[in-house]
Write an enzyme that holds these catalytic residues in place. Structure first.
Site, PDB file in Angstrom:
ATOM      1  N   ASP A   7     -64.805  29.789  43.958  1.00 26.89           N
ATOM      2  CA  ASP A   7     -66.202  29.357  43.906  1.00 26.89           C
ATOM      3  C   ASP A   7     -66.977  30.125  44.974  1.00 26.89           C
ATOM      4  O   ASP A   7     -67.381  29.580  46.001  1.00 26.89           O
ATOM      5  CB  ASP A   7     -66.278  27.850  44.145  1.00 26.89           C
ATOM      6  CG  ASP A   7     -67.640  27.269  43.794  1.00 26.89           C
ATOM      7  OD1 ASP A   7     -68.426  27.983  43.152  1.00 26.89           O
ATOM      8  OD2 ASP A   7     -67.893  26.112  44.159  1.00 26.89           O
ATOM      9  N   GLU A  10     -74.819  32.200  35.889  1.00 25.88           N
ATOM     10  CA  GLU A  10     -75.730  31.098  35.554  1.00 25.88           C
ATOM     11  C   GLU A  10     -77.116  31.584  35.126  1.00 25.88           C
ATOM     12  O   GLU A  10     -77.652  32.546  35.683  1.00 25.88           O
ATOM     13  CB  GLU A  10     -75.870  30.161  36.757  1.00 25.88           C
ATOM     14  CG  GLU A  10     -76.549  28.855  36.436  1.00 25.88           C
ATOM     15  CD  GLU A  10     -76.025  27.711  37.279  1.00 25.88           C
ATOM     16  OE1 GLU A  10     -76.589  26.611  37.177  1.00 25.88           O
ATOM     17  OE2 GLU A  10     -75.049  27.906  38.019  1.00 25.88           O
ATOM     18  N   LYS A  43     -73.251  30.002  32.480  1.00 22.30           N
ATOM     19  CA  LYS A  43     -73.364  28.670  33.090  1.00 22.30           C
ATOM     20  C   LYS A  43     -74.714  28.052  32.765  1.00 22.30           C
ATOM     21  O   LYS A  43     -75.768  28.671  32.945  1.00 22.30           O
ATOM     22  CB  LYS A  43     -73.198  28.758  34.615  1.00 22.30           C
ATOM     23  CG  LYS A  43     -71.766  28.934  35.063  1.00 22.30           C
ATOM     24  CD  LYS A  43     -71.651  28.933  36.572  1.00 22.30           C
ATOM     25  CE  LYS A  43     -71.673  27.538  37.141  1.00 22.30           C
ATOM     26  NZ  LYS A  43     -71.411  27.542  38.614  1.00 22.30           N
ATOM     27  N   THR A  79     -72.329  23.052  33.704  1.00 21.85           N
ATOM     28  CA  THR A  79     -72.192  22.680  35.104  1.00 21.85           C
ATOM     29  C   THR A  79     -73.090  21.497  35.464  1.00 21.85           C
ATOM     30  O   THR A  79     -73.786  20.958  34.611  1.00 21.85           O
ATOM     31  CB  THR A  79     -72.499  23.900  35.992  1.00 21.85           C
ATOM     32  OG1 THR A  79     -72.198  23.606  37.360  1.00 21.85           O
ATOM     33  CG2 THR A  79     -73.951  24.328  35.856  1.00 21.85           C
ATOM     34  N   PHE A  87     -68.394  17.632  38.766  1.00 27.25           N
ATOM     35  CA  PHE A  87     -68.472  17.755  40.215  1.00 27.25           C
ATOM     36  C   PHE A  87     -67.787  16.583  40.903  1.00 27.25           C
ATOM     37  O   PHE A  87     -68.003  15.434  40.537  1.00 27.25           O
ATOM     38  CB  PHE A  87     -69.935  17.844  40.648  1.00 27.25           C
ATOM     39  CG  PHE A  87     -70.533  19.215  40.468  1.00 27.25           C
ATOM     40  CD1 PHE A  87     -70.067  20.091  39.506  1.00 27.25           C
ATOM     41  CD2 PHE A  87     -71.576  19.623  41.273  1.00 27.25           C
ATOM     42  CE1 PHE A  87     -70.620  21.352  39.338  1.00 27.25           C
ATOM     43  CE2 PHE A  87     -72.151  20.874  41.120  1.00 27.25           C
ATOM     44  CZ  PHE A  87     -71.677  21.748  40.162  1.00 27.25           C
TER      45      PHE A  87
END
Length: 318
Positions: free
Chosen positions: A16, A95, A131, A155, A177
């Site tokens: 990440d 993203e 994303k 996400t 998350f």
């Protein structure tokens, strides 16, 4: 072996980060980026050459200042993604602009534009995950993109309603998350007692994972947003785990043996009758989860802010 090596036996480890030095060091299968990570990487000065290339590209394409900013931003994300792909065998998640999170058409078009930019550079779409925030609009954009062989990573996923809608849409991968859920419970003083076994973020991912496997959904579960190494270990056995460099460092420094913490053995519920979520069903169910409503909105706002800060840097060059 260290704990990171043990972890890689049970789950696919994803970095990440947008920082190449960490990707080289920890050798993950895949990597993920987002506007915050891209901004951090650009501010470090490491990608100055790619920044210049993105500006040159935007000027060559032309258009007004706003169009050039948008084109430079997309090109920069793709160039950074390409750089990361040199050091991983798998996929990079890139993203879209978070300001499109509630606009189906814009999300769909922006996703296709990113894929086109990658393919213009000779990168096959099979190595890219687009994303998108797990809003109703983006989930349905991901459903449509799949028909064009564009795989997505949904996400900012906090609620079970989001997870169900993603599975029903057949999206490639979700990123529930962990740490941000725990943050919310702590901020509201809702945890009279905390242990890793009662961690609300960990329990949320386990619930989603169990639901997916029991009902034979193919969508990959990639737990994300960890605060501690113990949260990561508590989800060993999850399909994918995307982990920040500071936690990867801790795991690599530990030598204790670990085993899969998630139950991978499920009896498929082939005869279950699952009521498909309509838009109103989704919005109502998601709205019932105050944590998810707050954290999804907060996450989108932060990504929009970081995108604007990135564009300020680009604007100085344009």
């Amino acid at each position: 072996m260290n704990q990171l090596e043990y972890l890689k036996k049970n789950s696919i480890v994803v970095a990440d980060t947008g920082d190449i030095k960490f990707i080289k060091k920890y050798k993950p299968q895949d990597a993920t980026t987002n506007p915050s990570l891209i901004l951090k990487a650009v501010e470090s000065g490491f990608y100055n050459n790619l920044l210049e290339k993105s500006i040159l590209y935007a000027k060559k394409v032309g258009g007004n200042r706003l169009l050039q900013l948008n084109n430079a931003s997309k090109k920069l994300s793709v160039l950074i993604g390409m750089e990361i792909l040199k050091y991983i065998p798998g996929r990079i998640s890139t993203e879209i602009n978070a300001s499109f999170s509630f606009n189906y058409e814009s999300s769909f078009n922006e996703s296709k534009e990113l894929i086109n930019l990658y393919e213009e550079e000779g990168v096959d779409r099979s190595r890219i995950l687009i994303k998108l925030a797990a809003t109703w609009q983006c989930i349905n954009a991901a459903r449509a993109l799949k028909k064009e062989n564009i795989n997505c990573n949904l996400t900012l996923l906090f609620s079970f309603a989001q997870a169900k809608a993603c599975a029903e849409a057949g999206v490639f991968l979700i990123s529930p998350f962990v740490g941000r859920i725990l943050d919310w419970y702590k901020s509201k003083n809702l945890l009279s007692f905390y242990s890793i076994d009662t961690d609300p973020g960990v329990l949320s991912v386990k619930k989603i994972f169990d639901y997916y496997k029991t009902n034979n959904y193919k969508t990959i579960v990639m737990a994300a947003s960890f605060r501690t190494a113990d949260q990561v270990l508590a989800l060993s056995g999850c399909d994918y785990l995307t982990i920040s460099p500071n936690i990867l460092k801790i795991l690599q420094s530990r030598s204790e043996n670990i085993v899969s913490s998630i139950n991978n053995k499920h009896i498929l519920n082939k005869n279950s009758c699952i009521n498909k979520l309509s838009e109103s069903d989704f919005l109502l169910e998601h709205n019932q989860d105050a944590m998810a409503v707050e954290k999804l909105s907060e996450g989108i706002r932060q990504f929009i802010l970081d995108q604007k800060n990135l564009e300020k840097i680009l604007e100085k060059h344009i």
